[in-house]
Design a protein around this motif. Structure first.
Motif, short mmCIF file in Angstrom:
data_model
loop_
_atom_site.label_atom_id
_atom_site.label_comp_id
_atom_site.label_asym_id
_atom_site.label_seq_id
_atom_site.Cartn_x
_atom_site.Cartn_y
_atom_site.Cartn_z
N ILE A 142 -8.14 -1.08 -1.26
CA ILE A 142 -7.75 -0.14 -2.37
C ILE A 142 -9.02 0.26 -3.24
CG2 ILE A 142 -6.40 -0.17 -4.43
CD1 ILE A 142 -4.38 -2.11 -3.44
N THR A 143 -9.29 1.29 -3.50
CA THR A 143 -10.76 1.82 -3.85
C THR A 143 -10.58 2.31 -5.16
OG1 THR A 143 -10.70 3.96 -2.80
CG2 THR A 143 -11.95 2.26 -1.64
N LEU A 182 0.84 -1.25 0.06
CA LEU A 182 0.04 0.31 -0.01
C LEU A 182 0.84 1.15 0.00
CD1 LEU A 182 -3.01 -0.76 2.42
CD2 LEU A 182 -3.10 -0.44 -0.11
N ILE A 223 -2.25 -7.32 -3.72
CA ILE A 223 -3.06 -6.36 -4.51
C ILE A 223 -4.49 -6.73 -5.04
CG2 ILE A 223 -3.30 -4.83 -6.43
CD1 ILE A 223 0.11 -5.15 -6.27
N SER A 238 1.25 5.01 -8.05
CA SER A 238 0.11 4.03 -8.30
C SER A 238 0.51 3.37 -9.54
CB SER A 238 -1.11 4.44 -8.01
OG SER A 238 -1.31 5.47 -9.24
N TYR A 249 -7.33 3.87 -8.46
CA TYR A 249 -6.03 4.42 -8.79
C TYR A 249 -6.29 5.77 -9.72
CZ TYR A 249 -4.65 -0.38 -7.98
OH TYR A 249 -4.42 -1.59 -7.26
N LEU A 279 2.35 1.82 -3.48
CA LEU A 279 1.24 2.39 -4.20
C LEU A 279 0.80 3.77 -4.26
CD1 LEU A 279 -1.11 -0.95 -4.73
CD2 LEU A 279 0.38 0.24 -6.58
N LEU A 280 0.70 4.18 -2.89
CA LEU A 280 0.53 5.62 -2.53
C LEU A 280 1.55 6.43 -3.11
CD1 LEU A 280 -1.02 4.86 1.07
CD2 LEU A 280 -2.20 5.84 -0.74
N MET A 286 -6.82 -6.80 -1.79
CA MET A 286 -7.04 -5.46 -1.25
C MET A 286 -8.07 -4.88 -2.09
SD MET A 286 -3.50 -4.01 0.62
CE MET A 286 -2.21 -4.84 -0.79
N GLU A 287 -8.07 -4.83 -3.40
CA GLU A 287 -9.09 -4.48 -4.28
C GLU A 287 -10.45 -4.90 -3.75
OE1 GLU A 287 -6.09 -3.23 -8.17
OE2 GLU A 287 -7.26 -5.20 -8.09
#
Length: 151
Positions: free
Chosen positions: A48-49, A10, A39, A17, A51, A13-14, A42-43
């Protein structure tokens, strides 16, 4: 979510992304397939909502940012739902927070200039369901704007 690898994924990706799964896996010390699975998990869990890309608002003509404190005249379930649906439908409102304290909601609104904001106030904001009071604060400078969460 307390898994150290998922937190590292995370954080990666933060920061960017657009990183590939291969780049993320190298950064966090996990092979590609388990990294990809984490990943995807988490999606699917909604951690993860989405990108996004960061844009300099002024370079696309959004020179004015306004923080607006909103008070509603009524707080019925129907009124609140109508207000929140109207906020969702307005592209100029980029953030909306339901708050405690002196206002019911705090909105972040983007506009080209003060005239465009005045038009937005008259044609949109004052017409939202049950809006009783709007208190606008013009943002002078962006001091800190990040999308990285303190994980």
């Amino acid at each position: 979510m307390k898994d150290v690898y998922s937190l590292k994924i995370l954080e990666s990706l933060l920061q960017d992304s657009r990183m590939t799964v291969q780049q993320i896996s190298e950064r966090v010390g996990l092979s590609t397939t388990p990294c990809w699975k984490r990943i995807k998990e988490m999606e699917s869990q909604g951690v993860i909502t989405g990108y996004t890309v960061q844009v300099d608002r002024k370079k696309v003509g959004l020179n004015l940012m306004v923080m607006a404190d909103i008070n509603l005249s009524q707080h019925t379930e129907k009124t609140v739902a109508e207000f929140e649906a109207a906020v969702q439908a307005s592209p100029h409102i980029v953030h909306c927070y339901s708050t405690t304290g002196q206002s019911d909601y705090v909105l972040t609104i983007m506009a080209q200039d003060i005239e465009a904001y005045e038009h937005f106030l008259m044609k949109t904001l004052f017409k939202l369901p049950a809006v009783a009071h709007v208190r606008s604060s013009i943002v002078l400078r962006d001091i800190k704007q990040v999308s990285v969460l303190p994980l």
